[in-house]
Design a protein around this motif. Sequence first.
Motif, PDB file in Angstrom:
ATOM      1  N   LYS A   1       0.832  -1.254   0.031  1.00 63.26           N
ATOM      2  CA  LYS A   1       0.052  -0.137   0.042  1.00 63.26           C
ATOM      3  C   LYS A   1       0.816   1.103  -0.032  1.00 63.26           C
ATOM      4  O   LYS A   1       0.615   2.344  -0.787  1.00 63.26           O
ATOM      5  N   LEU A   2       1.969   1.107   0.769  1.00 68.76           N
ATOM      6  CA  LEU A   2       3.023   2.464   0.783  1.00 68.76           C
ATOM      7  C   LEU A   2       3.821   2.516  -0.536  1.00 68.76           C
ATOM      8  O   LEU A   2       4.715   3.474  -0.519  1.00 68.76           O
ATOM      9  N   GLY A   3       3.999   1.363  -1.244  1.00 67.15           N
ATOM     10  CA  GLY A   3       4.745   1.606  -2.420  1.00 67.15           C
ATOM     11  C   GLY A   3       6.226   1.114  -1.714  1.00 67.15           C
ATOM     12  O   GLY A   3       7.201   1.900  -2.498  1.00 67.15           O
ATOM     13  N   THR A   4       6.362   0.393  -0.627  1.00 67.59           N
ATOM     14  CA  THR A   4       7.650  -0.011  -0.018  1.00 67.59           C
ATOM     15  C   THR A   4       8.327  -1.058  -0.366  1.00 67.59           C
ATOM     16  O   THR A   4       7.649  -2.124  -0.308  1.00 67.59           O
ATOM     17  N   HIS A   5       9.310  -1.076  -0.944  1.00 68.01           N
ATOM     18  CA  HIS A   5      10.436  -2.210  -1.396  1.00 68.01           C
ATOM     19  C   HIS A   5      11.348  -2.450  -0.223  1.00 68.01           C
ATOM     20  O   HIS A   5      12.307  -1.477  -0.044  1.00 68.01           O
ATOM     21  N   VAL A   6      11.357  -3.659   0.218  1.00 79.36           N
ATOM     22  CA  VAL A   6      12.461  -3.585   1.646  1.00 79.36           C
ATOM     23  C   VAL A   6      13.421  -4.774   0.945  1.00 79.36           C
ATOM     24  O   VAL A   6      12.948  -5.996   0.385  1.00 79.36           O
ATOM     25  N   ARG A   7      14.693  -4.773   1.647  1.00 72.89           N
ATOM     26  CA  ARG A   7      15.558  -5.893   1.710  1.00 72.89           C
ATOM     27  C   ARG A   7      15.643  -6.641   2.742  1.00 72.89           C
ATOM     28  O   ARG A   7      15.845  -7.702   2.994  1.00 72.89           O
ATOM     29  N   HIS A   8      15.444  -5.628   3.964  1.00 78.53           N
ATOM     30  CA  HIS A   8      15.420  -6.234   5.371  1.00 78.53           C
ATOM     31  C   HIS A   8      14.341  -5.326   6.072  1.00 78.53           C
ATOM     32  O   HIS A   8      14.455  -4.059   5.799  1.00 78.53           O
ATOM     33  N   PHE A   9      13.752  -5.747   7.394  1.00 78.01           N
ATOM     34  CA  PHE A   9      13.184  -4.922   8.301  1.00 78.01           C
ATOM     35  C   PHE A   9      13.083  -5.451   9.492  1.00 78.01           C
ATOM     36  O   PHE A   9      13.528  -6.564   9.620  1.00 78.01           O
ATOM     37  N   CYS A  10      13.057  -4.845  10.802  1.00 80.73           N
ATOM     38  CA  CYS A  10      12.812  -5.225  12.138  1.00 80.73           C
ATOM     39  C   CYS A  10      11.399  -5.219  12.434  1.00 80.73           C
ATOM     40  O   CYS A  10      10.942  -4.010  11.949  1.00 80.73           O
ATOM     41  N   MET A  11      10.817  -6.098  13.168  1.00 83.45           N
ATOM     42  CA  MET A  11       9.675  -5.909  13.217  1.00 83.45           C
ATOM     43  C   MET A  11       9.349  -5.998  15.150  1.00 83.45           C
ATOM     44  O   MET A  11      10.066  -6.969  15.554  1.00 83.45           O
ATOM     45  N   LEU A  12       8.656  -5.138  15.607  1.00 85.15           N
ATOM     46  CA  LEU A  12       8.470  -4.952  17.127  1.00 85.15           C
ATOM     47  C   LEU A  12       7.118  -4.766  17.411  1.00 85.15           C
ATOM     48  O   LEU A  12       6.339  -4.170  16.611  1.00 85.15           O
ATOM     49  N   GLY A  13       6.811  -5.351  18.759  1.00 87.35           N
ATOM     50  CA  GLY A  13       5.351  -4.699  19.354  1.00 87.35           C
ATOM     51  C   GLY A  13       5.845  -3.577  20.052  1.00 87.35           C
ATOM     52  O   GLY A  13       7.091  -3.353  20.262  1.00 87.35           O
ATOM     53  N   SER A  14       4.870  -2.804  19.928  1.00 86.69           N
ATOM     54  CA  SER A  14       4.830  -1.479  20.593  1.00 86.69           C
ATOM     55  C   SER A  14       5.504  -1.437  22.076  1.00 86.69           C
ATOM     56  O   SER A  14       6.100  -0.310  22.665  1.00 86.69           O
ATOM     57  N   GLU A  15       5.285  -2.506  22.825  1.00 92.23           N
ATOM     58  CA  GLU A  15       5.722  -2.785  24.131  1.00 92.23           C
ATOM     59  C   GLU A  15       7.121  -3.071  24.242  1.00 92.23           C
ATOM     60  O   GLU A  15       7.761  -3.104  25.301  1.00 92.23           O
ATOM     61  N   GLU A  16       8.065  -3.330  23.141  1.00 93.64           N
ATOM     62  CA  GLU A  16       9.399  -3.748  23.073  1.00 93.64           C
ATOM     63  C   GLU A  16      10.413  -2.645  23.014  1.00 93.64           C
ATOM     64  O   GLU A  16      11.354  -2.534  22.056  1.00 93.64           O
ATOM     65  N   GLU A  17      10.369  -1.680  23.912  1.00 99.10           N
ATOM     66  CA  GLU A  17      11.233  -0.626  24.053  1.00 99.10           C
ATOM     67  C   GLU A  17      12.611  -0.923  24.076  1.00 99.10           C
ATOM     68  O   GLU A  17      13.551  -0.298  23.631  1.00 99.10           O
ATOM     69  N   GLU A  18      12.836  -1.809  25.070  1.00 94.02           N
ATOM     70  CA  GLU A  18      14.212  -2.436  25.441  1.00 94.02           C
ATOM     71  C   GLU A  18      14.856  -2.873  24.258  1.00 94.02           C
ATOM     72  O   GLU A  18      16.030  -2.654  23.719  1.00 94.02           O
ATOM     73  N   LEU A  19      14.167  -3.663  23.407  1.00 90.47           N
ATOM     74  CA  LEU A  19      14.676  -4.337  22.041  1.00 90.47           C
ATOM     75  C   LEU A  19      15.093  -3.513  21.222  1.00 90.47           C
ATOM     76  O   LEU A  19      15.880  -3.263  20.446  1.00 90.47           O
ATOM     77  N   LEU A  20      13.929  -2.262  20.989  1.00 90.00           N
ATOM     78  CA  LEU A  20      14.273  -1.223  20.069  1.00 90.00           C
ATOM     79  C   LEU A  20      15.432  -0.449  20.495  1.00 90.00           C
ATOM     80  O   LEU A  20      16.540  -0.063  19.473  1.00 90.00           O
ATOM     81  N   GLU A  21      15.950  -0.210  21.506  1.00 89.11           N
ATOM     82  CA  GLU A  21      17.249   0.623  22.022  1.00 89.11           C
ATOM     83  C   GLU A  21      18.551  -0.203  21.336  1.00 89.11           C
ATOM     84  O   GLU A  21      19.368   0.295  20.944  1.00 89.11           O
ATOM     85  N   SER A  22      18.268  -1.747  21.576  1.00 89.32           N
ATOM     86  CA  SER A  22      19.538  -2.414  20.888  1.00 89.32           C
ATOM     87  C   SER A  22      19.420  -2.307  19.280  1.00 89.32           C
ATOM     88  O   SER A  22      20.467  -2.702  18.815  1.00 89.32           O
ATOM     89  N   LEU A  23      18.603  -1.973  18.643  1.00 92.85           N
ATOM     90  CA  LEU A  23      18.144  -1.957  17.318  1.00 92.85           C
ATOM     91  C   LEU A  23      18.646  -0.655  16.470  1.00 92.85           C
ATOM     92  O   LEU A  23      18.687  -0.533  15.317  1.00 92.85           O
ATOM     93  N   ILE A  24      18.104   0.529  17.274  1.00 94.32           N
ATOM     94  CA  ILE A  24      17.903   1.513  16.768  1.00 94.32           C
ATOM     95  C   ILE A  24      19.329   2.156  16.018  1.00 94.32           C
ATOM     96  O   ILE A  24      20.131   1.867  16.547  1.00 94.32           O
TER      97      ILE A  24
END
Length: 206
Positions: free
Chosen positions: A120-143
Amino acid sequence: MRKIYAVGISPSIELITLKALELIKKAPVVLTYDSDFPFSMEEILKDKKIVKLKPSFNEPDVIEENIRVLKSLEEEWGVFLEIGDPSIRNPLFYHILGGYKDFEIETVPGVSSITAVFSKLGTHVRHFCMLGSEEEELLESLIDKCDLFVIVNIHKDHLKIFDKLKEHSYDITFVKNCCNKDEEISNEYKGDTYWIIAVARKEISR
């Protein structure tokens, strides 16, 4: 009940698979969330026996009640309807059964809500990270290491994750009810439905 088919019904009625329709038609009982779907299932579920289950978010009593209800059913098998593809974050196993393993579960794939949002967004990806909105600590390690985040299971009590992404210059797009008539694409989270996926992007030099 001994066996549950976790059936992906895709993010829109127009994308539902023939396999899903076939299983729903044959099923002696249909299991669903106790909330509304982002599209009407009235015609497909006409004359079906429906049992509604409540998703749990760290609520053991809710899990226990779901298991009690399922064990009380006389039908040998049934289908559980999951928006998108049921293998992503496995909501039946975690939010309905709480990891309880006494039921045989077979997953039937559907069109992923995430890939539908990408299209829908016309986004083509080679890789991505998927998180739940509660996973703030995991985001810190990936941002700043991942150039594209997909945030799912967005809850109004877990919105700080978006503040962190904005602090690190990610552009965030929210897609509500993807591929349905009331679809909405916005740069702001409005929180009026559970059926929202966020995509956060920025260019990262490698």
